[in-house]
Design an enzyme around this catalytic site. Structure first.
Site, PDB file in Angstrom:
ATOM      1  N   ASN A 166      -9.367  20.210 -21.801  1.00  0.00           N
ATOM      2  CA  ASN A 166      -8.070  20.807 -21.501  1.00  0.00           C
ATOM      3  C   ASN A 166      -7.822  22.049 -22.357  1.00  0.00           C
ATOM      4  O   ASN A 166      -7.316  23.066 -21.871  1.00  0.00           O
ATOM      5  CB  ASN A 166      -6.948  19.798 -21.718  1.00  0.00           C
ATOM      6  CG  ASN A 166      -6.891  18.734 -20.642  1.00  0.00           C
ATOM      7  OD1 ASN A 166      -7.423  18.914 -19.552  1.00  0.00           O
ATOM      8  ND2 ASN A 166      -6.244  17.625 -20.945  1.00  0.00           N
ATOM      9  N   ASP A 200      -2.549  19.526 -25.684  1.00  0.00           N
ATOM     10  CA  ASP A 200      -3.773  20.323 -25.559  1.00  0.00           C
ATOM     11  C   ASP A 200      -3.439  21.789 -25.291  1.00  0.00           C
ATOM     12  O   ASP A 200      -4.081  22.695 -25.832  1.00  0.00           O
ATOM     13  CB  ASP A 200      -4.645  19.778 -24.428  1.00  0.00           C
ATOM     14  CG  ASP A 200      -5.022  18.322 -24.626  1.00  0.00           C
ATOM     15  OD1 ASP A 200      -5.211  17.921 -25.788  1.00  0.00           O
ATOM     16  OD2 ASP A 200      -5.119  17.598 -23.625  1.00  0.00           O
ATOM     17  N   GLY A 233       1.490  16.804 -12.585  1.00  0.00           N
ATOM     18  CA  GLY A 233       0.038  16.841 -12.458  1.00  0.00           C
ATOM     19  C   GLY A 233      -0.636  17.363 -13.702  1.00  0.00           C
ATOM     20  O   GLY A 233      -0.030  17.459 -14.770  1.00  0.00           O
ATOM     21  N   GLY A 272      -9.322  15.478 -20.584  1.00  0.00           N
ATOM     22  CA  GLY A 272      -9.670  15.061 -21.934  1.00  0.00           C
ATOM     23  C   GLY A 272      -9.354  16.210 -22.867  1.00  0.00           C
ATOM     24  O   GLY A 272      -9.411  17.394 -22.472  1.00  0.00           O
ATOM     25  N   GLY A 289      11.399  19.515 -30.556  1.00  0.00           N
ATOM     26  CA  GLY A 289      10.836  20.733 -31.106  1.00  0.00           C
ATOM     27  C   GLY A 289       9.541  20.497 -31.851  1.00  0.00           C
ATOM     28  O   GLY A 289       8.795  19.550 -31.560  1.00  0.00           O
ATOM     29  N   SER A 298      -9.180  11.276 -28.051  1.00  0.00           N
ATOM     30  CA  SER A 298      -9.471   9.976 -28.649  1.00  0.00           C
ATOM     31  C   SER A 298     -10.974   9.774 -28.791  1.00  0.00           C
ATOM     32  O   SER A 298     -11.775  10.454 -28.162  1.00  0.00           O
ATOM     33  CB  SER A 298      -8.894   8.862 -27.769  1.00  0.00           C
ATOM     34  OG  SER A 298      -9.512   8.876 -26.479  1.00  0.00           O
ATOM     35  N   SER A 358       6.065  16.694 -16.105  1.00  0.00           N
ATOM     36  CA  SER A 358       4.844  15.991 -16.487  1.00  0.00           C
ATOM     37  C   SER A 358       4.686  16.031 -18.003  1.00  0.00           C
ATOM     38  O   SER A 358       5.304  16.863 -18.676  1.00  0.00           O
ATOM     39  CB  SER A 358       3.625  16.639 -15.820  1.00  0.00           C
ATOM     40  OG  SER A 358       2.423  16.046 -16.273  1.00  0.00           O
ATOM     41  N   LYS A 375       0.855  -1.180   0.000  1.00  0.00           N
ATOM     42  CA  LYS A 375       0.000   0.000   0.000  1.00  0.00           C
ATOM     43  C   LYS A 375       0.896   1.236   0.000  1.00  0.00           C
ATOM     44  O   LYS A 375       1.788   1.365   0.842  1.00  0.00           O
ATOM     45  CB  LYS A 375      -0.900  -0.006   1.231  1.00  0.00           C
ATOM     46  CG  LYS A 375      -1.901   1.140   1.278  1.00  0.00           C
ATOM     47  CD  LYS A 375      -2.728   1.098   2.554  1.00  0.00           C
ATOM     48  CE  LYS A 375      -3.633  -0.120   2.575  1.00  0.00           C
ATOM     49  NZ  LYS A 375      -4.504  -0.122   3.778  1.00  0.00           N
ATOM     50  N   GLY A 394       8.070  16.517 -29.244  1.00  0.00           N
ATOM     51  CA  GLY A 394       8.579  16.386 -27.882  1.00  0.00           C
ATOM     52  C   GLY A 394       9.790  17.262 -27.633  1.00  0.00           C
ATOM     53  O   GLY A 394       9.804  18.448 -27.972  1.00  0.00           O
TER      54      GLY A 394
END
Length: 309
Positions: free
Chosen positions: A43, A255, A290, A39, A228, A138, A249, A27, A225
């Site tokens: 976004n 988006d 996040g 989504g 560029g 998607s 992140s 845990k 990415g």
């Protein structure tokens, strides 16, 4: 500035956590628990409104998790048109491991959509009142792969400009429907569309220009990415290298790019200026872990660091 609308066929409740270290079986207690509506189109709307624009969200929502998504959208003060579905809205998780500095993302496929549900969505979209419709994300199971093409054919006669950011057959059908203002594939998505490897900006630029020259899109922005991005337009392709940053992140980078570029175009910026603004927006989204997406202060700071075009 004319308002935009965004379409999210497969929205999410985005949950993010921090943990000290990933371990199987055990845990794991988390910190910094955070929830956001997500989504593609949602976004885009979040960032577009944050920049000062107006946007209406069209999205599918249902099941026990649907009301939670609706509430999160309201907390972000977004204007919304909810298309009800029977299936539950999916919940996606992003877990940031503090020990390694790596992020782990868990994204379900989404609920199966019945024919009457996606047809209801088309009917609602037929009454959309906006200058631009951004189709992003998607397609969930059950929605035909040519759905974005159907939306294009529905809205184009009304003079509404179309922006597309998707993948797979949804992207392919959407591009082939033609007359898009902007399409934003990633390098991998463009490679899948053309059916071959594109490993240099020149190769990417040539294939993106084919889409422009055949009238399928006025602008094609291909994100690569950390390498560029490439913009194809009537005057020819341009390449913008990425800034060297520490990425925390990958949630919502594409988006945020779309939101920034569409916002700049609506503000009357040139195509290359809008492209630079999009790159700065996409880069701003990855600065923090996040699903916080891009913030104007970061965008402006990064914009000053990008090379001119």
């Amino acid at each position: 500035m004319k308002s935009i609308a965004t379409l999210t066929m497969n929205p999410t409740i985005d949950v993010s956590y921090d943990i000290a270290r990933m371990q199987h079986t055990h845990k794991m207690r988390t910190d910094n628990e955070w929830y956001a509506p997500g989504g593609g189109g949602i976004n885009v709307a979040r960032v577009f409104v944050r920049l000062g624009g107006n946007a209406r969200c069209y999205y599918l929502s249902g099941g026990a998790t649907g009301p939670a998504l609706d509430g999160l959208i309201d907390l972000h003060q977004l204007v919304r048109t909810r298309i009800p579905i029977a299936g539950p809205t999916r919940v996606a998780s992003a877990v940031f491991e503090q020990e390694s500095g790596k992020e782990y993302r868990f994204v379900p496929r989404g609920p199966k959509i019945a024919e009457h549900e996606w047809r209801d969505c088309l009917e609602r979209l037929g009454a959309a009142d906006c200058g631009t419709m951004v189709m992003s994300g998607s397609l969930p199971p059950g929605v035909p792969s040519d759905f974005y093409a159907r939306v294009t054919e529905l809205l184009r006669p009304r003079g509404i400009e179309l922006v597309l950011d998707s993948s797979g057959t949804g992207l392919a059908h959407g591009i082939d429907a033609g007359s898009l203002l902007l399409v934003k594939p990633s390098q991998g998505e463009l490679q899948a569309y053309v059916g071959r490897t594109l490993d240099t900006p020149d190769a990417i630029g040539k294939e993106a220009m084919r889409i422009v020259e055949t009238g399928k899109a006025r602008l094609v922005a291909v994100t690569m990415g950390h390498k560029g991005a490439v913009l194809a337009r009537a005057e020819g392709p341009v390449f913008l290298p990425a800034l060297k940053i520490e990425a925390a992140s990958a949630v919502g980078a594409g988006d945020s790019f779309v939101a920034g570029m569409v916002y700049a175009l609506h503000a009357g910026k040139s195509e290359t200026e809008a492209f630079r603004f999009g790159v700065a927006s996409g880069t701003a989204a990855v600065l923090r872990a996040g699903a916080g997406l891009a913030h104007p202060v970061d965008i402006e700071d990064l914009l000053q660091q990008l090379q001119p075009l």
